[in-house]
Design a protein around this motif. Sequence first.
Motif, PDB file in Angstrom:
ATOM      1  N   PHE A  39       0.839  -1.206   0.000  1.00  0.00           N
ATOM      2  CA  PHE A  39       0.000   0.000   0.000  1.00  0.00           C
ATOM      3  C   PHE A  39       0.869   1.249   0.000  1.00  0.00           C
ATOM      4  O   PHE A  39       1.963   1.256   0.524  1.00  0.00           O
ATOM      5  CB  PHE A  39      -1.047  -0.036   1.109  1.00  0.00           C
ATOM      6  CG  PHE A  39      -0.559   0.033   2.536  1.00  0.00           C
ATOM      7  CD1 PHE A  39       0.743  -0.279   2.886  1.00  0.00           C
ATOM      8  CD2 PHE A  39      -1.443   0.401   3.559  1.00  0.00           C
ATOM      9  CE1 PHE A  39       1.154  -0.227   4.218  1.00  0.00           C
ATOM     10  CE2 PHE A  39      -1.036   0.463   4.874  1.00  0.00           C
ATOM     11  CZ  PHE A  39       0.262   0.153   5.205  1.00  0.00           C
ATOM     12  N   PRO A  40       0.361   2.330  -0.644  1.00  0.00           N
ATOM     13  CA  PRO A  40       1.203   3.502  -0.834  1.00  0.00           C
ATOM     14  C   PRO A  40       1.147   4.468   0.341  1.00  0.00           C
ATOM     15  O   PRO A  40       0.183   4.477   1.101  1.00  0.00           O
ATOM     16  CB  PRO A  40       0.594   4.165  -2.064  1.00  0.00           C
ATOM     17  CG  PRO A  40      -0.857   3.820  -1.983  1.00  0.00           C
ATOM     18  CD  PRO A  40      -0.925   2.454  -1.347  1.00  0.00           C
ATOM     19  N   TYR A  41       2.194   5.278   0.448  1.00  0.00           N
ATOM     20  CA  TYR A  41       2.135   6.465   1.278  1.00  0.00           C
ATOM     21  C   TYR A  41       1.500   7.547   0.414  1.00  0.00           C
ATOM     22  O   TYR A  41       2.033   7.881  -0.647  1.00  0.00           O
ATOM     23  CB  TYR A  41       3.540   6.888   1.722  1.00  0.00           C
ATOM     24  CG  TYR A  41       3.502   8.229   2.413  1.00  0.00           C
ATOM     25  CD1 TYR A  41       3.043   8.326   3.722  1.00  0.00           C
ATOM     26  CD2 TYR A  41       3.875   9.393   1.750  1.00  0.00           C
ATOM     27  CE1 TYR A  41       2.949   9.557   4.353  1.00  0.00           C
ATOM     28  CE2 TYR A  41       3.789  10.622   2.379  1.00  0.00           C
ATOM     29  CZ  TYR A  41       3.325  10.704   3.686  1.00  0.00           C
ATOM     30  OH  TYR A  41       3.225  11.909   4.297  1.00  0.00           O
ATOM     31  N   PRO A  42       0.343   8.078   0.815  1.00  0.00           N
ATOM     32  CA  PRO A  42      -0.338   9.069  -0.027  1.00  0.00           C
ATOM     33  C   PRO A  42       0.346  10.430   0.046  1.00  0.00           C
ATOM     34  O   PRO A  42       0.025  11.236   0.905  1.00  0.00           O
ATOM     35  CB  PRO A  42      -1.758   9.112   0.541  1.00  0.00           C
ATOM     36  CG  PRO A  42      -1.634   8.608   1.939  1.00  0.00           C
ATOM     37  CD  PRO A  42      -0.419   7.750   2.022  1.00  0.00           C
ATOM     38  N   SER A  43       1.289  10.654  -0.834  1.00  0.00           N
ATOM     39  CA  SER A  43       2.050  11.897  -0.810  1.00  0.00           C
ATOM     40  C   SER A  43       1.280  13.004  -1.516  1.00  0.00           C
ATOM     41  O   SER A  43       0.344  12.737  -2.274  1.00  0.00           O
ATOM     42  CB  SER A  43       3.392  11.694  -1.506  1.00  0.00           C
ATOM     43  OG  SER A  43       3.181  11.592  -2.898  1.00  0.00           O
ATOM     44  N   GLY A  44       1.706  14.228  -1.287  1.00  0.00           N
ATOM     45  CA  GLY A  44       1.047  15.369  -1.906  1.00  0.00           C
ATOM     46  C   GLY A  44       1.255  15.415  -3.403  1.00  0.00           C
ATOM     47  O   GLY A  44       0.475  16.014  -4.136  1.00  0.00           O
ATOM     48  N   ALA A  45       2.305  14.739  -3.881  1.00  0.00           N
ATOM     49  CA  ALA A  45       2.627  14.784  -5.308  1.00  0.00           C
ATOM     50  C   ALA A  45       1.688  13.906  -6.127  1.00  0.00           C
ATOM     51  O   ALA A  45       1.637  13.999  -7.340  1.00  0.00           O
ATOM     52  CB  ALA A  45       4.067  14.334  -5.527  1.00  0.00           C
TER      53      ALA A  45
END
Length: 864
Positions: free
Chosen positions: A45-51
Amino acid sequence: MGETRHGYKPETIEAKWQDYWLRNHTFKAVDFDASRPKLYVLDMFPYPSGAGLHVGHPEGYTATDIYCRYKRMRGFNVLHPMGWDAFGLPAEQYAIETGTHPRDTTRQNIENFRRQIRAFGFSYDWEREINTTNPKYYRWTQWIFIQLHKKGLAYLEEVPVNWCPALGTVLANEEVVNGRSVRGDHPVVQRPMKQWMLRITEYAERLLNDLETLDWPEGIKEMQRNWIGKSTGAEVVFDVVNRDDTITVYTTRPDTLFGATYMVLSPENPLVDKLTTPKQREAVRNYRETTSTKSELERTELSKEKTGVFTGAYAINPVNGENLPIWISDYVMMSYGTGAIMAVPAHDTRDFEFATQFGLEVRCILEPDESDAADAGVSRNALLAGQQCWTGDGVLINSAGTQGLDINGLSVESAKEKTIRWLEESGCGKGAVNYKLRDWLFSRQRYWGEPFPVVYMEDGSVKLLEESELPVTLPELDDFRPTGTGESPLAKAEDWLEYVDPETGMKGRRETHTMPQWAGSCWYYLRYLDPNNTDAFCDLEKDKYWMPVDLYVGGAEHAVLHLLYARFWHKVLYDIGVVSTDEPFKKLVNQGMILGISYRDSQGRLVPNDQVEETDGVFYDRNTGEELEEFPAKMSKSLRNVVNPDEIITRYGADSFRMYEMFMGPLEAVKPWQTRDIEGLSRFLGRTWRMIIDDETGEVAGAVTDAAMTRDQERVLHATIKKVTEDLEGLDFNTAISQLMIFLNEFSKAEVRNREAMEIFVKLLAPFAPHICEELWERLGHADTLAYEAWPEFDESKMKLEEVEILVQVKGKPKARLMMPVDADRETMEKLALADADVQGTLEGRDVVKVIAVPGRLVNIVIK
RNA sequence: GCCCGAGUGGCGGAACGGCAGACGCAACGGACUUAAAAUCCGUUGAGGUAAUACCUCGUGCGGGUUCGAAUCCCGCCUCGGGCACCA
């Protein structure tokens, strides 16, 4: 897009089917379904970054999605979930800079990620979505910490930690590279601090051994083995001359005890204070001071020259009673072994360098085989004279002592064994095992992480909270800046800090440190099984049904840490009986990184893409006019070579995007992204559409009928079913797509196209390009989703030819191609080949030595 | 320094030890079109040759095993990843 009214329009059909799948809960995984085999397929699962998402994320997600869709059609009950690893530094840094609460940033980022991920049409069971920052989730992360503590696997220790002044926090070893922080590249210094540690070393042996049972890439397993770093050898106890103290060293080479000429302690070793003689005290103090201010970077990078100081003390070599001078040097680490070594300069390169530097004796006690030494460029005489160093194999010499040990003439292996036996009998030591793996530093001085379920009580005791007191939620704060003292921003939450024991009324102060980002990702795969359970982190029966994870796909950057930490927690949970398997991830696959296209000049410097101009296919630096070379490089903001998935989907649609990412090359390979190449896949889907649909009317094309297939078509159809099926099983998506293209090339040129063949093709393509296939399936007259249609079977007999082209070689060179019956045996083939006019011409006047015939393939005629 | 992985056309890449370059991109030629886009058809590893016949060379480099090697073995070179004074 084409001008036709009913052409392939991904933008409409993709939205339509994504909506359909969500509304109908098409991909809901059913607990305890006994009628179908289960399959648990997991994405990291991803880290939901601002990018937002980058093109690397959907690579693994597409691969698993294709596999899941295929397996559903083969009758599996598939669990395929998605969630968010949402604690972490970036949201907190953003909060420090802007005052925005990390909770708000995180929520927005998750919404954006979810929108982006949904646009790909992945078949996740969204009802199982999890978020590590939700108190309902991290309550159980805290619960697991309590279990670890109960098992004695969590402890507080004053340890020298990597303190980063700029970030105002302590970092784990893996967050520091060359003495600088991975995040932000700030300097890092050593500083003692009281920290939570997890005793992962207690599980080192099992973590190592159980790798054997896993279907993981060999390279990843090897990395974990190296990280655990098991070595075997001996602990040897040296008495100190004229003192009661002893020095214990760990060595992997007990066979070289007779070659020991001095001892070295780590500068941090507490024995140093006791042993140093008054005369050497000043020098030792100075040296220790210098090394303690050295950063990790300086200690390793400036290590070309060895440094050290004599303590003035001597130790006694137990095998021969000789006095060995005791030095300190920073090439000996306090954190490995016992923080002390016996130095054998003749047979250890580091000791040799040190001995040379300080003029210490080099005593050769191991004679290599002459040719081994020559191969390594080492002279035997120089070796015997102590002028060179030999770390290889050989025969022991000069190795008989006054204390009854004689290992002369033995090989390294048997000398080790005999020495260990002697050490144990004489009480001077014992066989020992060591690991590079160290206990896991589990505290972070940060706000945006899981609070510990821990209170420091007035009477000095440390209280672990009751399960009923969970979750310990994060307090509200306005100021997220680090305190700079080493305490986390939580130290500012005054009301929150205060704790009163509900039973005794004793007061206490809550732990202000938080857990590292790894914590939430150590067990998330279990929460998907039972995401709403309020009584347990996961129901054991559900665990028994779904576990282990059958396929886990993610980036190789998690090769060691995440996967090792998760395995460790899982084994602990297994030991306390709350999960049913001793390993969580049965099969692991790493997708290769997707690189961006970049440009470099003649000196190899990379030029940002917005400074590059193209003329007639040649690239130039806009500033210098220099010609540039195309070159794949890691996508990065600074090179401006990042590809935005939203733009690609808008232009080509999700189906083309998915297919392109899979067509680029093998899943595991590193591949460069070339946006123009996606056209080929877009064209493929357009042709697929027109093969089945009349784009004037939108109805099934008139050419699609029940007329029988030609033999060639039938053969291609069955070959396609076979190839696609086998490639899907092996995750060889690129070659499966090639085969689908071959099918399309064969059938789209035909005047009439068999309807059943078209339907089979739609099913075969469906895992890869689900939206267009659902649409085609519907237009072909089916009311239901094709997500659970039965996967086509191939018929080997339909693929058989009566005649095959057989290559005839003379001396391995192709000479003729002859049609022969498929089942021709060796003799027949040989006869047919030798009878051919061309072949006979070549053979004119030559002696045939031998004929090799491989049925169905070739005939090779060997001549003199 | 040590441990993994990989080197194949202009590019991405295919090839149980058996016709190297499937499939796609790009390029070129043609059809359709007033034109362009889209679409369709064809050519496309390099060199020699009038030639699409034919010949030679060709899977990082040097050897070897084999009737036959991109594939197996030995020794190098280059690139990518990981670890890095681990006693």
